[in-house]
Design an enzyme around this catalytic site. Structure first.
Site, mmCIF file in Angstrom:
data_model
loop_
_atom_site.group_PDB
_atom_site.id
_atom_site.type_symbol
_atom_site.label_atom_id
_atom_site.label_comp_id
_atom_site.label_asym_id
_atom_site.label_seq_id
_atom_site.Cartn_x
_atom_site.Cartn_y
_atom_site.Cartn_z
ATOM 1 C CG MET A 30 -11.091 37.835 5.853
ATOM 2 S SD MET A 30 -10.294 36.345 6.175
ATOM 3 C CE MET A 30 -9.524 36.258 4.692
ATOM 4 C CB ALA A 32 -6.786 44.091 1.780
ATOM 5 C CG HIS A 37 -14.238 43.961 -0.321
ATOM 6 N ND1 HIS A 37 -12.824 44.073 -0.648
ATOM 7 C CD2 HIS A 37 -14.058 42.704 -0.015
ATOM 8 C CE1 HIS A 37 -11.997 42.916 -0.239
ATOM 9 N NE2 HIS A 37 -13.037 42.250 0.202
ATOM 10 C CE LYS A 150 -11.154 36.055 -6.568
ATOM 11 N NZ LYS A 150 -11.162 35.452 -5.036
ATOM 12 C CG ASP A 151 -14.366 33.967 -2.107
ATOM 13 O OD1 ASP A 151 -13.258 33.215 -2.398
ATOM 14 O OD2 ASP A 151 -14.403 35.069 -1.612
ATOM 15 C CD GLN A 154 -16.578 32.976 1.920
ATOM 16 O OE1 GLN A 154 -15.606 32.620 2.556
ATOM 17 N NE2 GLN A 154 -16.807 34.012 1.316
ATOM 18 C CB VAL A 182 -15.871 43.544 -9.155
ATOM 19 C CG1 VAL A 182 -15.239 44.739 -10.035
ATOM 20 C CG2 VAL A 182 -17.230 43.896 -8.643
ATOM 21 C CB SER A 191 -8.366 38.504 -5.214
ATOM 22 O OG SER A 191 -7.702 38.094 -4.279
HETATM 23 O O1 PAF Z 1 -14.675 35.823 2.156
HETATM 24 C C1 PAF Z 1 -13.815 36.498 3.117
HETATM 25 O O2 PAF Z 1 -13.421 37.391 3.023
HETATM 26 C C2 PAF Z 1 -14.187 35.601 4.371
HETATM 27 O O3 PAF Z 1 -14.206 34.341 4.198
HETATM 28 C C3 PAF Z 1 -15.246 36.214 5.229
HETATM 29 C C4 PAF Z 1 -16.669 35.729 4.651
HETATM 30 C C5 PAF Z 1 -15.169 37.556 5.478
HETATM 31 C C6 PAF Z 1 -15.203 35.185 6.615
HETATM 32 O O4 PAF Z 1 -13.916 35.471 7.432
#
Ligand code: PAF
Length: 284
Positions: A30, A32, A37, A150-151, A154, A182, A191
């Site tokens: 998403m 930022a 990342h 971290k997620d 998800q 990280v 984050s």
């Molecule tokens: O983890 C994220 O940044 C979001 O949940 C994702 C996987 C890009 C879906 O919008």
């Protein structure tokens, strides 16, 4: 690096890469972007020859009252970082490309696993997340996709979705790679939301990882693990949950058994909601 906004251009770039025999790696984000990342990008680069990163702040995964508008956006800086990291395509679609008005994108339901912890705190969040991830997989058609540990909830849901889509023939086989969290030197998990913490809130936020690490060291008894962790959490952090769960099902467990477990936490620090987790190996 190519900055692409439309599905048509994305499809052309992917088709061309495929015709050259390249494996497509994908990192959905998403934006930022931070070092967390970029670590996922380097995993994608290690497993693929052509790497696509998407930046899309998905309105469907924010529920009412959550700050979709305030979510940090920095596409110029993101593009610079991805260029420096030799990404092939930055795909930054509009909402119209992802959710076109002229045809219905099926809304996915995350089910039981999507209703606890993060799902309970953010109703509908995981339905929206799975809907966009599936849509992005349809558009990018990657050979591998990379998500951050971290997620963790998800990751568990995306794994579940992908397995069922591949099993049913809905999607061609593709691999998921999971990148380790990280952290800053202090232990704070990186984050995009951290930019909204003041200096003093950052100190409070650091206690989440301290609590998790101490809990993970504390032994095999669930209550000892949780009380040790709680003892290290800064009282200024408003705890939402701290739980020892099975790493795959996210069912709460009372002690460390043969399977891997996760100690998971969510807390509000100032106006920022933070999550973190650590994996605890099973006892063989
Ligand atoms: O983890 C994220 O940044 C979001 O949940 C994702 C996987 C890009 C879906 O919008």
């Amino acid at each position: 690096m190519k900055l692409i906004h439309s599905n048509k251009e994305l499809n052309q770039a992917i088709t061309q890469a495929r015709s050259q025999g390249k494996r497509i790696g994908f990192v959905p984000t998403m934006g930022a972007l931070h070092k967390g990342h970029l670590s996922l990008v380097s995993i994608a680069k290690a497993h693929a020859d052509f790497v696509v990163v998407s930046v899309f702040v998905n309105p469907l995964q924010f529920n009412e009252g959550e700050d979709f508008d305030k979510y940090p956006r920095s596409i110029g800086q993101d593009a610079r970082l991805l260029t420096d990291n030799q990404v092939d395509v930055l795909y930054a679609p509009s909402a119209q490309e992802i959710y076109p008005k002229d045809f219905e994108i099926p809304r996915l339901l995350a089910g039981a696993l999507g209703e606890k912890y993060e799902g309970a705190a953010r109703p509908g969040h995981f339905d929206g997340m799975l809907t966009v991830v599936s849509r992005l997989f349809d558009l990018v058609k990657p050979d591998i996709a990379v998500f951050g540990e971290k997620d963790a909830q998800q990751v568990a849901l995306v794994t579940q979705l992908l397995n069922s889509q591949i099993r049913s023939g809905r999607r061609s086989p593709m691999a998921l790679k999971i990148g380790p969290t990280v952290r800053e030197e202090s232990g704070l998990a990186l984050s995009s939301r951290n930019v909204r913490l003041s200096d003093s809130e950052k100190q409070v936020a650091q206690s989440l990882s301290r609590a998790l690490f101490a809990g993970a060291k504390a032994g095999s008894n669930g209550e000892t693990i949780k009380s040790t962790a709680l003892g290290l959490l800064d009282p200024e952090a408003k705890l939402e949950y701290l739980e020892l769960v099975d790493a795959l099902s996210f069912e709460p467990i009372s002690s460390i058994g043969p399977n891997p477990a996760r100690l998971i936490i969510a807390a509000q620090v100032g106006k920022v909601r933070l999550i973190d987790n650590v994996l605890i190996d099973g006892k063989k």
